[in-house]
Design a protein around this motif. Structure first.
Motif, PDB file in Angstrom:
ATOM      1  N   CYS A 150       1.114  -1.253   0.369  1.00  0.00           N
ATOM      2  CA  CYS A 150      -0.038   0.445   0.073  1.00  0.00           C
ATOM      3  C   CYS A 150       1.070   0.996   0.261  1.00  0.00           C
ATOM      4  CB  CYS A 150      -0.666  -0.181   1.688  1.00  0.00           C
ATOM      5  SG  CYS A 150       0.229  -0.009   2.578  1.00  0.00           S
ATOM      6  N   ILE A 151      -0.237   2.440  -0.570  1.00  0.00           N
ATOM      7  CA  ILE A 151       0.582   3.462   0.008  1.00  0.00           C
ATOM      8  C   ILE A 151      -0.138   4.228   0.393  1.00  0.00           C
ATOM      9  CG2 ILE A 151       1.663   6.096  -1.532  1.00  0.00           C
ATOM     10  CD1 ILE A 151       2.091   4.547  -4.181  1.00  0.00           C
ATOM     11  N   ILE A 152       0.612   5.242   1.403  1.00  0.00           N
ATOM     12  CA  ILE A 152      -0.304   6.173   1.969  1.00  0.00           C
ATOM     13  C   ILE A 152       0.122   7.380   2.507  1.00  0.00           C
ATOM     14  CG2 ILE A 152      -0.805   6.843   4.674  1.00  0.00           C
ATOM     15  CD1 ILE A 152       0.017   3.530   5.234  1.00  0.00           C
ATOM     16  N   GLY A 153      -1.268   8.251   2.165  1.00  0.00           N
ATOM     17  CA  GLY A 153      -0.214   9.941   2.342  1.00  0.00           C
ATOM     18  C   GLY A 153      -2.023  11.043   2.330  1.00  0.00           C
ATOM     19  N   PRO A 154      -1.183  12.307   1.666  1.00  0.00           N
ATOM     20  CA  PRO A 154      -1.866  12.862   1.613  1.00  0.00           C
ATOM     21  C   PRO A 154      -3.339  13.108   0.196  1.00  0.00           C
ATOM     22  CG  PRO A 154      -0.562  14.296   1.634  1.00  0.00           C
ATOM     23  CD  PRO A 154       0.567  12.560   2.307  1.00  0.00           C
ATOM     24  N   ILE A 155      -3.932  13.312   0.791  1.00  0.00           N
ATOM     25  CA  ILE A 155      -4.812  13.195  -1.377  1.00  0.00           C
ATOM     26  C   ILE A 155      -3.792  13.693  -2.295  1.00  0.00           C
ATOM     27  CG2 ILE A 155      -6.260  14.992  -0.947  1.00  0.00           C
ATOM     28  CD1 ILE A 155      -8.343  12.716  -2.247  1.00  0.00           C
ATOM     29  N   GLY A 156      -3.652  14.256  -1.868  1.00  0.00           N
ATOM     30  CA  GLY A 156      -2.055  15.294  -2.746  1.00  0.00           C
ATOM     31  C   GLY A 156      -1.595  14.577  -3.526  1.00  0.00           C
ATOM     32  N   ILE A 157      -1.500  13.682  -3.288  1.00  0.00           N
ATOM     33  CA  ILE A 157      -0.372  12.635  -4.252  1.00  0.00           C
ATOM     34  C   ILE A 157      -0.917  11.841  -5.016  1.00  0.00           C
ATOM     35  CG2 ILE A 157       0.507  11.928  -1.784  1.00  0.00           C
ATOM     36  CD1 ILE A 157      -0.339   9.261  -1.757  1.00  0.00           C
ATOM     37  N   ILE A 158      -1.933  12.254  -5.424  1.00  0.00           N
ATOM     38  CA  ILE A 158      -2.483  12.175  -6.755  1.00  0.00           C
ATOM     39  C   ILE A 158      -3.305  13.118  -7.420  1.00  0.00           C
ATOM     40  CG2 ILE A 158      -3.275   9.700  -5.914  1.00  0.00           C
ATOM     41  CD1 ILE A 158      -6.197  10.629  -5.879  1.00  0.00           C
ATOM     42  N   CYS A 159      -2.479  14.189  -6.854  1.00  0.00           N
ATOM     43  CA  CYS A 159      -2.768  15.346  -7.199  1.00  0.00           C
ATOM     44  C   CYS A 159      -1.868  16.815  -8.354  1.00  0.00           C
ATOM     45  CB  CYS A 159      -3.692  16.440  -6.316  1.00  0.00           C
ATOM     46  SG  CYS A 159      -4.976  16.069  -5.907  1.00  0.00           S
ATOM     47  N   PRO A 160      -1.711  16.331  -9.644  1.00  0.00           N
ATOM     48  CA  PRO A 160      -0.974  17.350 -10.241  1.00  0.00           C
ATOM     49  C   PRO A 160      -0.818  19.005  -9.669  1.00  0.00           C
ATOM     50  CG  PRO A 160      -2.203  15.825 -12.027  1.00  0.00           C
ATOM     51  CD  PRO A 160      -2.673  16.008 -10.690  1.00  0.00           C
ATOM     52  N   ASN A 161       0.734  18.983  -9.424  1.00  0.00           N
ATOM     53  CA  ASN A 161       2.034  20.287  -8.707  1.00  0.00           C
ATOM     54  C   ASN A 161       0.533  20.591  -7.094  1.00  0.00           C
ATOM     55  OD1 ASN A 161       2.499  20.949 -11.013  1.00  0.00           O
ATOM     56  ND2 ASN A 161       0.520  21.110 -12.734  1.00  0.00           N
ATOM     57  N   SER A 162       0.329  19.470  -6.426  1.00  0.00           N
ATOM     58  CA  SER A 162       0.238  19.941  -5.404  1.00  0.00           C
ATOM     59  C   SER A 162       1.477  19.996  -4.391  1.00  0.00           C
ATOM     60  CB  SER A 162      -0.763  18.662  -4.708  1.00  0.00           C
ATOM     61  OG  SER A 162      -0.260  17.574  -4.983  1.00  0.00           O
ATOM     62  N   LEU A 198      -5.722   7.403   1.282  1.00  0.00           N
ATOM     63  CA  LEU A 198      -5.669   8.760   1.069  1.00  0.00           C
ATOM     64  C   LEU A 198      -5.936   9.143   2.209  1.00  0.00           C
ATOM     65  CD1 LEU A 198      -6.607   8.572  -3.048  1.00  0.00           C
ATOM     66  CD2 LEU A 198      -3.420   8.520  -1.697  1.00  0.00           C
ATOM     67  N   ILE A 199      -5.047  10.144   3.071  1.00  0.00           N
ATOM     68  CA  ILE A 199      -5.986  11.158   3.951  1.00  0.00           C
ATOM     69  C   ILE A 199      -6.194  12.349   2.895  1.00  0.00           C
ATOM     70  CG2 ILE A 199      -5.432  12.781   5.838  1.00  0.00           C
ATOM     71  CD1 ILE A 199      -3.173  10.234   6.357  1.00  0.00           C
ATOM     72  N   PRO A 200      -7.669  12.765   3.149  1.00  0.00           N
ATOM     73  CA  PRO A 200      -8.659  13.777   2.727  1.00  0.00           C
ATOM     74  C   PRO A 200      -8.078  14.911   3.664  1.00  0.00           C
ATOM     75  CG  PRO A 200     -10.193  12.546   4.239  1.00  0.00           C
ATOM     76  CD  PRO A 200      -8.560  12.117   3.998  1.00  0.00           C
ATOM     77  N   ILE A 201      -6.745  16.028   2.847  1.00  0.00           N
ATOM     78  CA  ILE A 201      -7.566  17.494   3.926  1.00  0.00           C
ATOM     79  C   ILE A 201      -7.581  18.725   2.511  1.00  0.00           C
ATOM     80  CG2 ILE A 201      -4.984  18.619   4.194  1.00  0.00           C
ATOM     81  CD1 ILE A 201      -4.136  15.904   5.204  1.00  0.00           C
ATOM     82  N   SER A 202      -7.861  19.234   3.277  1.00  0.00           N
ATOM     83  CA  SER A 202      -8.612  20.164   2.801  1.00  0.00           C
ATOM     84  C   SER A 202      -7.246  21.055   2.073  1.00  0.00           C
ATOM     85  CB  SER A 202      -9.106  20.761   4.070  1.00  0.00           C
ATOM     86  OG  SER A 202     -10.626  20.468   4.577  1.00  0.00           O
ATOM     87  N   LYS A 203      -7.817  21.173   1.443  1.00  0.00           N
ATOM     88  CA  LYS A 203      -6.786  21.410   0.424  1.00  0.00           C
ATOM     89  C   LYS A 203      -6.733  20.786  -1.294  1.00  0.00           C
ATOM     90  CE  LYS A 203      -2.364  22.940   3.787  1.00  0.00           C
ATOM     91  NZ  LYS A 203      -1.364  22.553   3.780  1.00  0.00           N
ATOM     92  N   GLN A 253     -10.908  13.855  12.240  1.00  0.00           N
ATOM     93  CA  GLN A 253      -9.344  14.700  12.887  1.00  0.00           C
ATOM     94  C   GLN A 253      -8.360  13.835  11.643  1.00  0.00           C
ATOM     95  OE1 GLN A 253      -8.760  17.910  14.232  1.00  0.00           O
ATOM     96  NE2 GLN A 253     -11.229  17.579  14.584  1.00  0.00           N
ATOM     97  N   ILE A 254      -7.273  14.336  11.218  1.00  0.00           N
ATOM     98  CA  ILE A 254      -6.164  13.706  10.996  1.00  0.00           C
ATOM     99  C   ILE A 254      -6.044  12.147  11.836  1.00  0.00           C
ATOM    100  CG2 ILE A 254      -3.675  13.687   9.992  1.00  0.00           C
ATOM    101  CD1 ILE A 254      -4.050  16.260   8.897  1.00  0.00           C
ATOM    102  N   ASN A 255      -5.671  12.200  13.248  1.00  0.00           N
ATOM    103  CA  ASN A 255      -5.474  10.648  12.992  1.00  0.00           C
ATOM    104  C   ASN A 255      -6.112   9.813  13.357  1.00  0.00           C
ATOM    105  OD1 ASN A 255      -3.043  11.898  14.313  1.00  0.00           O
ATOM    106  ND2 ASN A 255      -4.256  12.996  16.215  1.00  0.00           N
ATOM    107  N   ASP A 256      -7.226  10.140  13.237  1.00  0.00           N
ATOM    108  CA  ASP A 256      -9.323   9.467  13.057  1.00  0.00           C
ATOM    109  C   ASP A 256      -8.524   8.810  11.977  1.00  0.00           C
ATOM    110  OD1 ASP A 256     -10.046  10.158  15.371  1.00  0.00           O
ATOM    111  OD2 ASP A 256     -11.719  11.707  14.112  1.00  0.00           O
ATOM    112  N   PHE A 257      -8.273   9.415  11.168  1.00  0.00           N
ATOM    113  CA  PHE A 257      -7.961   8.839   9.447  1.00  0.00           C
ATOM    114  C   PHE A 257      -6.804   8.278   9.500  1.00  0.00           C
ATOM    115  CE2 PHE A 257      -9.621  12.819   8.091  1.00  0.00           C
ATOM    116  CZ  PHE A 257     -10.509  12.745   7.410  1.00  0.00           C
ATOM    117  N   ILE A 258      -5.721   8.479  10.052  1.00  0.00           N
ATOM    118  CA  ILE A 258      -4.396   7.338  10.534  1.00  0.00           C
ATOM    119  C   ILE A 258      -4.595   6.241  11.442  1.00  0.00           C
ATOM    120  CG2 ILE A 258      -2.658   7.952  11.351  1.00  0.00           C
ATOM    121  CD1 ILE A 258      -1.912  10.384  10.943  1.00  0.00           C
TER     122      ILE A 258
END
Length: 139
Positions: free
Chosen positions: A70-82, A104-109, A121-126
């Motif tokens: 698996c790969i774990i990270g913020p949702i931006g890891i699949i968003c070009p130029n994030s 993918l952790i849904p960061i509001s960005k 919260q981010i800790n809940d996602f993790i």
């Protein structure tokens, strides 16, 4: 189990993810820290990753050639130029096309809004990701 954690900028989210995985799963998993820059990678390695690599070429190579579970990270890891441009289109494509599950952790960005997660919260996602990893380890 081989886990890739991808982060950029200061690597703070990746660091938190790795610390929590190590605390709950110990050395039963192998963690690769993939940072968009050397600072992010160093932060994640310091947090307990087994190995680390930095930059576009290294991340793309690992996503294409290492058999991650698996790969774990913020949702931006699949968003070009994030991540202020640190996450290149090539990285986003390599992550998206990697033959494994992506947590993918849904960061509001990044101009993205995901309904239903605004009160978590981010800790809940993790923690939810760690519970899924524990299930996979026992099967």
């Amino acid at each position: 189990m081989k886990i890739a954690v991808i982060d950029g900028q200061g690597g703070g989210l990746g660091k938190t993810i790795i610390e929590k995985i190590r605390r709950e799963l110990g050395n039963t998993v192998e963690i690769f820290a993939l940072g968009t820059n050397a600072y992010a990678t160093a932060s994640m390695v310091k947090a307990g990753a087994n190995d680390g690599a930095s930059g576009e070429s290294a991340i793309c190579f690992c996503c294409k050639n290492v058999k991650f579970h698996c790969i774990i990270g913020p949702i931006g890891i699949i968003c070009p130029n994030s991540m202020l441009g640190e996450l290149t289109p090539s990285i986003a494509e390599a992550v998206f096309n990697a033959d494994c599950i992506k947590y993918l952790i849904p960061i509001s960005k990044h101009g993205l809004y995901i309904p239903g997660v605004q009160h978590m919260q981010i800790n809940d996602f993790i923690q939810e990701i760690i519970l899924e990893l524990k299930k996979k380890l026992t099967h």
